[in-house]
Design a protein around this motif. Structure first.
Motif, PDB file in Angstrom:
ATOM      1  N   GLN A  88       0.861  -1.179   0.000  1.00 35.00           N
ATOM      2  CA  GLN A  88       0.000   0.000   0.000  1.00 35.00           C
ATOM      3  C   GLN A  88       0.893   1.222   0.000  1.00 35.00           C
ATOM      4  OE1 GLN A  88      -3.856   0.422   2.138  1.00 35.00           O
ATOM      5  NE2 GLN A  88      -2.735   1.883   3.398  1.00 35.00           N
ATOM      6  N   GLY A  89       0.503   2.198  -0.808  1.00 38.58           N
ATOM      7  CA  GLY A  89       1.262   3.438  -0.853  1.00 38.58           C
ATOM      8  C   GLY A  89       0.923   4.230  -2.093  1.00 38.58           C
ATOM      9  N   PRO A  90       1.628   5.339  -2.300  1.00 37.59           N
ATOM     10  CA  PRO A  90       1.401   6.130  -3.511  1.00 37.59           C
ATOM     11  C   PRO A  90       1.729   5.298  -4.756  1.00 37.59           C
ATOM     12  CG  PRO A  90       2.711   7.352  -1.898  1.00 37.59           C
ATOM     13  CD  PRO A  90       2.613   5.949  -1.401  1.00 37.59           C
ATOM     14  N   ALA A  91       0.925   5.456  -5.785  1.00 42.02           N
ATOM     15  CA  ALA A  91       1.083   4.677  -7.010  1.00 42.02           C
ATOM     16  C   ALA A  91       2.504   4.770  -7.556  1.00 42.02           C
ATOM     17  CB  ALA A  91       0.080   5.147  -8.063  1.00 42.02           C
ATOM     18  N   GLY A  92       3.094   5.956  -7.500  1.00 37.71           N
ATOM     19  CA  GLY A  92       4.457   6.126  -8.005  1.00 37.71           C
ATOM     20  C   GLY A  92       5.470   5.297  -7.234  1.00 37.71           C
ATOM     21  N   ARG A  93       5.299   5.201  -5.912  1.00 45.97           N
ATOM     22  CA  ARG A  93       6.201   4.380  -5.092  1.00 45.97           C
ATOM     23  C   ARG A  93       6.008   2.897  -5.381  1.00 45.97           C
ATOM     24  NH1 ARG A  93      10.618   5.407  -2.343  1.00 45.97           N
ATOM     25  NH2 ARG A  93      10.034   4.059  -0.614  1.00 45.97           N
ATOM     26  N   LEU A  94       4.763   2.463  -5.593  1.00 42.84           N
ATOM     27  CA  LEU A  94       4.518   1.058  -5.906  1.00 42.84           C
ATOM     28  C   LEU A  94       5.122   0.691  -7.255  1.00 42.84           C
ATOM     29  CD1 LEU A  94       0.857   0.519  -4.627  1.00 42.84           C
ATOM     30  CD2 LEU A  94       3.034   0.234  -3.403  1.00 42.84           C
ATOM     31  N   LYS A  95       5.025   1.604  -8.213  1.00 48.08           N
ATOM     32  CA  LYS A  95       5.641   1.364  -9.526  1.00 48.08           C
ATOM     33  C   LYS A  95       7.153   1.296  -9.395  1.00 48.08           C
ATOM     34  CE  LYS A  95       6.198   3.207 -14.200  1.00 48.08           C
ATOM     35  NZ  LYS A  95       7.595   2.839 -14.204  1.00 48.08           N
ATOM     36  N   ALA A  96       7.743   2.198  -8.604  1.00 55.44           N
ATOM     37  CA  ALA A  96       9.194   2.186  -8.396  1.00 55.44           C
ATOM     38  C   ALA A  96       9.641   0.884  -7.729  1.00 55.44           C
ATOM     39  CB  ALA A  96       9.615   3.402  -7.574  1.00 55.44           C
ATOM     40  N   LEU A  97       8.855   0.392  -6.768  1.00 55.79           N
ATOM     41  CA  LEU A  97       9.158  -0.885  -6.123  1.00 55.79           C
ATOM     42  C   LEU A  97       9.147  -2.011  -7.151  1.00 55.79           C
ATOM     43  CD1 LEU A  97       9.573  -2.885  -3.794  1.00 55.79           C
ATOM     44  CD2 LEU A  97       7.113  -2.674  -3.297  1.00 55.79           C
ATOM     45  N   CYS A  98       8.123  -2.042  -7.994  1.00 56.16           N
ATOM     46  CA  CYS A  98       8.041  -3.068  -9.037  1.00 56.16           C
ATOM     47  C   CYS A  98       9.240  -2.986  -9.973  1.00 56.16           C
ATOM     48  CB  CYS A  98       6.745  -2.930  -9.840  1.00 56.16           C
ATOM     49  SG  CYS A  98       5.282  -3.431  -8.941  1.00 56.16           S
ATOM     50  N   ASP A  99       9.620  -1.779 -10.363  1.00 57.39           N
ATOM     51  CA  ASP A  99      10.776  -1.605 -11.249  1.00 57.39           C
ATOM     52  C   ASP A  99      12.051  -2.123 -10.592  1.00 57.39           C
ATOM     53  OD1 ASP A  99       9.086  -0.464 -13.119  1.00 57.39           O
ATOM     54  OD2 ASP A  99       9.686   1.602 -12.670  1.00 57.39           O
ATOM     55  N   ALA A 100      12.217  -1.846  -9.291  1.00 65.81           N
ATOM     56  CA  ALA A 100      13.408  -2.311  -8.569  1.00 65.81           C
ATOM     57  C   ALA A 100      13.437  -3.839  -8.485  1.00 65.81           C
ATOM     58  CB  ALA A 100      13.443  -1.700  -7.167  1.00 65.81           C
ATOM     59  N   LEU A 101      12.290  -4.451  -8.220  1.00 68.74           N
ATOM     60  CA  LEU A 101      12.222  -5.909  -8.136  1.00 68.74           C
ATOM     61  C   LEU A 101      12.430  -6.552  -9.500  1.00 68.74           C
ATOM     62  CD1 LEU A 101       9.178  -6.214  -5.703  1.00 68.74           C
ATOM     63  CD2 LEU A 101      11.596  -6.549  -5.133  1.00 68.74           C
ATOM     64  N   ARG A 102      11.835  -5.965 -10.515  1.00 64.04           N
ATOM     65  CA  ARG A 102      11.926  -6.486 -11.876  1.00 64.04           C
ATOM     66  C   ARG A 102      13.369  -6.453 -12.387  1.00 64.04           C
ATOM     67  NH1 ARG A 102       7.804  -3.689 -13.816  1.00 64.04           N
ATOM     68  NH2 ARG A 102       6.255  -5.306 -13.705  1.00 64.04           N
ATOM     69  N   ALA A 103      14.157  -5.502 -11.917  1.00 68.62           N
ATOM     70  CA  ALA A 103      15.537  -5.333 -12.377  1.00 68.62           C
ATOM     71  C   ALA A 103      16.481  -6.396 -11.808  1.00 68.62           C
ATOM     72  CB  ALA A 103      16.042  -3.941 -12.001  1.00 68.62           C
ATOM     73  N   ILE A 104      16.036  -7.166 -10.843  1.00 65.17           N
ATOM     74  CA  ILE A 104      16.888  -8.186 -10.221  1.00 65.17           C
ATOM     75  C   ILE A 104      16.968  -9.399 -11.147  1.00 65.17           C
ATOM     76  CG2 ILE A 104      17.107  -9.748  -8.254  1.00 65.17           C
ATOM     77  CD1 ILE A 104      15.656  -7.538  -6.594  1.00 65.17           C
ATOM     78  N   ARG A 105      18.202  -9.780 -11.479  1.00 65.13           N
ATOM     79  CA  ARG A 105      18.414 -10.942 -12.353  1.00 65.13           C
ATOM     80  C   ARG A 105      17.910 -12.193 -11.641  1.00 65.13           C
ATOM     81  NH1 ARG A 105      23.564 -11.862 -15.876  1.00 65.13           N
ATOM     82  NH2 ARG A 105      22.551 -10.036 -16.712  1.00 65.13           N
ATOM     83  N   GLY A 106      17.073 -12.953 -12.314  1.00 67.51           N
ATOM     84  CA  GLY A 106      16.475 -14.150 -11.734  1.00 67.51           C
ATOM     85  C   GLY A 106      14.975 -14.016 -11.546  1.00 67.51           C
ATOM     86  N   VAL A 107      14.457 -12.777 -11.554  1.00 67.09           N
ATOM     87  CA  VAL A 107      13.011 -12.571 -11.472  1.00 67.09           C
ATOM     88  C   VAL A 107      12.430 -12.839 -12.858  1.00 67.09           C
ATOM     89  CG1 VAL A 107      11.166 -10.884 -11.089  1.00 67.09           C
ATOM     90  CG2 VAL A 107      13.155 -10.925  -9.566  1.00 67.09           C
ATOM     91  N   HIS A 108      11.570 -13.852 -12.948  1.00 67.14           N
ATOM     92  CA  HIS A 108      10.994 -14.256 -14.230  1.00 67.14           C
ATOM     93  C   HIS A 108       9.662 -13.593 -14.524  1.00 67.14           C
ATOM     94  CE1 HIS A 108      14.032 -17.262 -14.937  1.00 67.14           C
ATOM     95  NE2 HIS A 108      13.808 -17.790 -13.757  1.00 67.14           N
ATOM     96  N   GLN A 109       8.849 -13.424 -13.496  1.00 66.30           N
ATOM     97  CA  GLN A 109       7.523 -12.834 -13.672  1.00 66.30           C
ATOM     98  C   GLN A 109       7.249 -11.901 -12.505  1.00 66.30           C
ATOM     99  OE1 GLN A 109       4.488 -15.851 -14.000  1.00 66.30           O
ATOM    100  NE2 GLN A 109       5.723 -17.092 -15.380  1.00 66.30           N
ATOM    101  N   LEU A 110       6.553 -10.818 -12.806  1.00 67.59           N
ATOM    102  CA  LEU A 110       6.141  -9.879 -11.768  1.00 67.59           C
ATOM    103  C   LEU A 110       4.861  -9.218 -12.228  1.00 67.59           C
ATOM    104  CD1 LEU A 110       8.260  -7.457  -9.734  1.00 67.59           C
ATOM    105  CD2 LEU A 110       6.232  -6.607 -10.885  1.00 67.59           C
TER     106      LEU A 110
END
Length: 154
Positions: free
Chosen positions: A98-120
């Protein structure tokens, strides 16, 4: 609302397969999802709640450590997480956020950038969790304030 015949047929099939009482209920659900997604894209300050679902491979270096570090950077937004091991050294993790939409998107971008993450996938709603703690002024004895009184804060 008018639809092409084939789309109308597919919609009716979906209503039947989901066991819904009417097309209207399905349309309302689809519109709610579209509106929440629109809010997330167009209003970065809008408060949203939702889930982030990740599938990742655990044998790739420090992927679990990097995921934990990224989540720690967004401590205010990540409410909880659930993790299970899958076959072939894969993992499934679901974050309640839960949080501001921009922060949630930034979190997703940070997680997606990790090598080994296949789906998000991020799924959001404009309905929010109730405030978990009241940060009332001294002397107010911790009275619970409504979301409106609290200015929309958690």
């Amino acid at each position: 609302m008018s639809l092409p015949a084939e789309l109308f047929r597919q919609l009716d099939m979906m209503v039947e397969e989901r066991g819904l009482p009417s097309r209207s209920q399905l349309m309302a659900e689809l519109i709610r999802h579209a509106l929440a997604e629109h809010e997330a894209l167009t209003r970065p300050e809008e408060m949203l709640a939702g889930t982030i679902t990740l599938v990742y491979r655990g044998d790739r270096g420090r992927v679990r450590q990097q995921l934990a570090e990224s989540q720690a950077d967004y401590l205010k937004e990540v409410i909880s997480s659930q993790h299970v091991f899958l076959e072939d050294d894969q993992s499934l993790e679901v974050l309640l956020v839960q949080g501001p939409a921009g922060r949630l998107k930034a979190l997703c971008d940070a997680l997606r950038a990790i090598r080994g993450v296949h789906q998000l996938k991020l799924v959001t709603t404009t309905a929010l969790l109730p405030p978990l703690h009241d940060h009332a002024a001294p002397g107010t004895r911790g009275r619970v304030r409504s979301r409106k009184q609290a200015g929309g804060a958690r």
